[in-house]
Design a protein around this motif. Structure first.
Motif, PDB file in Angstrom:
ATOM      1  N   THR A  30     -28.964  41.867  97.656  1.00 56.79           N
ATOM      2  CA  THR A  30     -29.212  40.957  96.533  1.00 56.79           C
ATOM      3  C   THR A  30     -29.254  41.744  95.225  1.00 56.79           C
ATOM      4  O   THR A  30     -28.668  41.337  94.221  1.00 56.79           O
ATOM      5  CB  THR A  30     -30.532  40.196  96.753  1.00 56.79           C
ATOM      6  N   GLU A  31     -29.912  42.893  95.232  1.00 55.07           N
ATOM      7  CA  GLU A  31     -30.014  43.704  94.015  1.00 55.07           C
ATOM      8  C   GLU A  31     -28.645  44.199  93.561  1.00 55.07           C
ATOM      9  O   GLU A  31     -28.347  44.210  92.364  1.00 55.07           O
ATOM     10  CB  GLU A  31     -30.965  44.893  94.236  1.00 55.07           C
ATOM     11  N   VAL A  34     -26.976  41.274  91.872  1.00 55.16           N
ATOM     12  CA  VAL A  34     -27.551  41.044  90.540  1.00 55.16           C
ATOM     13  C   VAL A  34     -27.000  42.071  89.553  1.00 55.16           C
ATOM     14  O   VAL A  34     -26.555  41.718  88.455  1.00 55.16           O
ATOM     15  CB  VAL A  34     -29.102  41.088  90.574  1.00 55.16           C
ATOM     16  N   ASN A  38     -24.825  41.026  86.256  1.00 57.28           N
ATOM     17  CA  ASN A  38     -25.616  41.057  85.033  1.00 57.28           C
ATOM     18  C   ASN A  38     -24.853  41.840  83.958  1.00 57.28           C
ATOM     19  O   ASN A  38     -24.561  43.020  84.150  1.00 57.28           O
ATOM     20  CB  ASN A  38     -26.972  41.714  85.315  1.00 57.28           C
ATOM     21  N   SER A  90     -30.007  34.134  96.389  1.00 58.15           N
ATOM     22  CA  SER A  90     -31.198  34.819  95.862  1.00 58.15           C
ATOM     23  C   SER A  90     -30.877  35.515  94.545  1.00 58.15           C
ATOM     24  O   SER A  90     -31.682  35.509  93.617  1.00 58.15           O
ATOM     25  CB  SER A  90     -31.719  35.837  96.878  1.00 58.15           C
ATOM     26  N   ALA A  91     -29.692  36.104  94.458  1.00 59.61           N
ATOM     27  CA  ALA A  91     -29.290  36.772  93.216  1.00 59.61           C
ATOM     28  C   ALA A  91     -29.159  35.770  92.068  1.00 59.61           C
ATOM     29  O   ALA A  91     -29.606  36.032  90.940  1.00 59.61           O
ATOM     30  CB  ALA A  91     -27.973  37.519  93.413  1.00 59.61           C
ATOM     31  N   GLN A  93     -30.744  33.073  91.718  1.00 55.14           N
ATOM     32  CA  GLN A  93     -32.084  32.611  91.360  1.00 55.14           C
ATOM     33  C   GLN A  93     -32.850  33.664  90.566  1.00 55.14           C
ATOM     34  O   GLN A  93     -33.860  33.343  89.945  1.00 55.14           O
ATOM     35  CB  GLN A  93     -32.886  32.271  92.618  1.00 55.14           C
ATOM     36  N   ASP A  94     -32.396  34.894  90.594  1.00 53.85           N
ATOM     37  CA  ASP A  94     -33.083  35.995  89.920  1.00 53.85           C
ATOM     38  C   ASP A  94     -33.166  35.709  88.416  1.00 53.85           C
ATOM     39  O   ASP A  94     -32.186  35.255  87.814  1.00 53.85           O
ATOM     40  CB  ASP A  94     -32.312  37.300  90.165  1.00 53.85           C
ATOM     41  N   ARG A  96     -32.898  37.538  85.935  1.00 56.39           N
ATOM     42  CA  ARG A  96     -31.889  38.257  85.141  1.00 56.39           C
ATOM     43  C   ARG A  96     -30.555  37.522  85.094  1.00 56.39           C
ATOM     44  O   ARG A  96     -29.725  37.792  84.221  1.00 56.39           O
ATOM     45  CB  ARG A  96     -31.689  39.673  85.696  1.00 56.39           C
TER      46      ARG A  96
END
Length: 176
Positions: A30-31, A34, A38, A90-91, A93-94, A96
């Motif tokens: 997920t990170e 993101v 981003n 999930s990303a 929803q983050d 950022r």
């Protein structure tokens, strides 16, 4: 012991099953998703991959290719694909990424006709979009689904490669 186990599996499954023709890509975390989507971190990530920005030329929007395999002639999602979409959901929803809109672009390999692949890529992009909206409560206004069929191969030198069968997520900028 490992060689004996491998030999036994090869015998049971048949020799061709023991020699994968293409490596199985790893699912990004997920990170990682993101950071790739981003705009404030994607440029840093891209420079690590050796992609250079040409002065005076607009940089491509942040994007990530995700391998979401579908059964042959189908747009139905299976178990492994759910893991990829879980991480993507999930990303998205983050915090950022919460203020951005995204394009979900479906791609196919070069097997089949242009018309067939176009429709299939559209159905697969739509399936991924609907899954994200339903299971991760992503605002539908933030997600556009489009199919490109076989027109944008990531591996043009290997047109029938599984690498070309993918869903690409592109950051379209701030959502309205």
């Amino acid at each position: 012991m490992r060689n004996i186990t491998l030999a036994l599996l090869c015998t049971l499954l048949g020799a061709p099953a023991c020699f994968a023709q293409e490596p199985v890509p790893s699912t990004p975390t997920t990170e990682e998703i993101v950071r790739s989507l981003n705009p404030t971190t994607a440029a840093q990530t891209r420079s690590l991959r050796g992609i250079q920005v040409v002065p005076g030329k607009e940089a491509a929007p942040p994007s990530i290719d995700l391998t979401i395999n579908f059964p042959y002639d189908s747009a139905k999602l299976g178990g492994e694909e759910m893991l990829v979409l879980k991480r993507l959901g999930s990303a998205l929803q983050d915090p950022r990424l919460a203020s951005y809109s995204f394009l979900i672009a479906g791609h196919t390999d070069a097997k089949g006709s242009e018309e067939y692949n176009q429709k299939l890529s559209e159905a697969r992009a739509k399936a991924a979009r609907e899954h994200l909206i339903f299971f991760y409560d992503i605002d539908p206004k933030r997600l556009q689904a489009v199919g490109y069929g076989k027109s944008k191969l990531v591996a043009p030198d290997q047109p029938e490669s599984a690498a070309n069968r993918r869903v690409q997520i592109v950051n379209l900028g701030p959502s309205s």
